[in-house]
Design an enzyme around this catalytic site. Structure first.
Site, mmCIF file in Angstrom:
data_model
loop_
_atom_site.group_PDB
_atom_site.id
_atom_site.type_symbol
_atom_site.label_atom_id
_atom_site.label_comp_id
_atom_site.label_asym_id
_atom_site.label_seq_id
_atom_site.Cartn_x
_atom_site.Cartn_y
_atom_site.Cartn_z
ATOM 1 C CG ASP A 299 39.570 -6.697 40.222
ATOM 2 O OD1 ASP A 299 40.488 -6.239 40.931
ATOM 3 O OD2 ASP A 299 38.452 -6.137 40.114
ATOM 4 C CG PHE A 300 35.877 -7.271 44.274
ATOM 5 C CD1 PHE A 300 36.372 -6.603 45.379
ATOM 6 C CD2 PHE A 300 34.525 -7.597 44.257
ATOM 7 C CE1 PHE A 300 35.538 -6.277 46.457
ATOM 8 C CE2 PHE A 300 33.683 -7.277 45.330
ATOM 9 C CZ PHE A 300 34.191 -6.617 46.423
ATOM 10 C CB ALA A 301 38.415 -13.537 43.881
ATOM 11 C CG ASP B 192 44.186 -2.364 45.031
ATOM 12 O OD1 ASP B 192 43.801 -1.348 44.430
ATOM 13 O OD2 ASP B 192 43.817 -3.517 44.729
ATOM 14 C CD GLU C 231 41.957 -7.768 44.672
ATOM 15 O OE1 GLU C 231 42.349 -6.742 45.242
ATOM 16 O OE2 GLU C 231 41.041 -7.752 43.806
ATOM 17 C CD1 TRP D 277 42.847 -7.662 51.494
ATOM 18 C CD2 TRP D 277 42.877 -6.118 49.875
ATOM 19 N NE1 TRP D 277 43.478 -6.547 51.989
ATOM 20 C CE2 TRP D 277 43.510 -5.582 51.022
ATOM 21 C CE3 TRP D 277 42.768 -5.326 48.721
ATOM 22 C CZ2 TRP D 277 44.046 -4.295 51.049
ATOM 23 C CZ3 TRP D 277 43.303 -4.044 48.754
ATOM 24 C CH2 TRP D 277 43.934 -3.534 49.895
#
Length: 413
Positions: free
Chosen positions: A191-193, A300, A216, A218
């Site tokens: 998550d939230f890399a 999301d 991720e 993004w």
């Protein structure tokens, strides 16, 4: 520029032949509201259907104790009682998945962690009284701790973890190994890399050895002022994702946000966007397909958050594209189970064609048409597809229509 994939890419996953040979099909097995629906039990009932449909891996929501019911504000990482269900229900689910040969993908939320007690500056930046009992040195200085500055973007409002601290990394590796060896997960989604350096992801994968992992990363696509229409050229966008994958040593795949951004504009009558200036697919898929995890929607972008939704009347065109193309396709739970039985069955048909014709993450692709109302391509010289309003079919008697629906059709030899 870019990174063109080759079969001799030596930096492969540690295990799983399916990953090495690129025959993955993933499902995101939850949405933003799943925590309200006795999720581990709910999902357990769907496992036989997911297996029969051909999914190899199911991404589950964060299974650890969290301040937010969705799971993305973790605190006690070793507690598996969450709003999705108890640790016993989770164990039952993972067992059922193992019986049906679907790997469980853990949602790994290690960029930030909610503290248990106040420390430096009066902030909740200590983790007393629970496993991984870190002090303020585990929290980045830019988010109220005594650690170093973050090696990535800040996730605001909660303590961000300082991965440059050896004691933090050692504890995270122990926890990741526990998820794989004791709990029964096999794959990871990071998550939230963007929040911490990709070199740490590389170390975490090397030390814990998941079968498959995806990050991720993004990032916003490129939009042109003043109207802020999507730019045709997204090379710098996909390059940033490629650079991140590269810094993980190629050990971690990444969600292909470039393809999503382009595809959801293209289907509105701008299908010319689906061919880049070199004649290749314009997303990460066009440059490093074996590390590109393609998707239409996630918890999301869609669901009740709807931060960046795919146009709903074009969803099947989106699946016709990603399920026939190189890369590693992901199906979103809601499309598969909540949008009506016919969509479920149409997606299963496309998955079946992919499997029977042996389309994989590195399959060759020849784009034949890419104009406003029509896109068509031949994949691996044995599957042909089109999307858009334009009427079109492949020339030559060797092609048989395999499936078709609203604005899409697929043929095979």
């Amino acid at each position: 520029m870019g990174h063109l994939d080759s079969v001799s890419d030596g930096r492969e996953s540690f295990d799983g032949a399916a990953v090495r040979n690129g025959r993955e099909i993933l499902i995101q097995a939850f949405n933003w509201e799943s925590h309200k629906h006795d999720w581990w039990r709910n999902l357990e009932k769907k496992i036989p259907d997911l297996a029969k449909s051909g999914f190899t891996s199911a991404w589950l929501p964060p299974a650890t104790h969290s301040f937010s019911p969705e799971g993305y504000l973790p605190q006690n990482l070793f507690s598996l009682d969450s709003s999705y269900g108890s640790q016993y229900q989770l164990k039952d689910l993972l067992q059922k998945m193992q019986q049906h040969k679907i790997r469980a993908m853990a949602d790994v939320v290690i960029n930030h962690r909610v503290g248990t007690s106040q420390g430096h500056g009066g902030a909740y930046n200590r983790y007393d009284g629970i496993p991984l009992s870190w002090d303020e040195r585990a929290v980045t200085s830019c988010s109220g701790g005594l650690g170093n500055r973050s090696t990535g973007d800040n996730f605001h409002g909660v303590p961000n973890i300082d991965h440059s601290q050896p004691f933090v990394r050692k504890d995270i590796i122990d926890w990741l190994q526990w998820l794989l060896k004791s709990v029964g997960f096999q794959d990871f989604r990071f998550d939230f890399a963007k929040g911490y350096s990709a070199k740490f992801v590389k170390e975490y994968i090397e030390e814990s050895k998941p079968i498959f992992s995806v990050g991720e990363y993004w990032d916003s696509c490129n939009y042109m002022p003043p109207s802020y229409n999507l730019d045709y050229n997204q090379d710098s966008h996909r390059q940033r994702i490629i650079n991140w994958i590269d810094k993980t040593g190629g050990l971690c795949a990444a969600f292909d946000f470039t393809t999503k951004g382009i595809l959801q504009e293209a289907v509105k009558g701008e299908l010319w966007r689906l061919r880049d200036p070199q004649g290749k697919p314009p997303g990460v898929m066009g440059w490093w397909p074996s590390r590109a995890v393609t998707f239409i929607e996630n918890h999301d972008t869609g669901s009740t958050q709807a931060h960046w939704p795919f146009p709903s009347r074009h969803v099947m065109e989106g699946y016709a594209y990603i399920l026939t193309h190189p890369g590693i396709p992901t199906v979103f739970h809601d499309h598969f189970y909540d949008w009506g039985g016919s969509m479920h069955d149409e997606i299963v048909k496309l998955m079946g064609i992919r499997k029977r014709q042996d389309i994989h993450s590195r399959s060759s692709i020849r784009i034949l048409e890419a104009r406003s109302n029509l896109y068509s391509a031949i994949i691996e010289e044995k599957v042909c597809m089109k999307i858009g309003d334009g009427s079109w079919s492949p020339s030559g008697g060797e092609w048989t229509l395999a499936t078709s629906g609203d604005r899409y059709a697929v043929w095979h030899k």
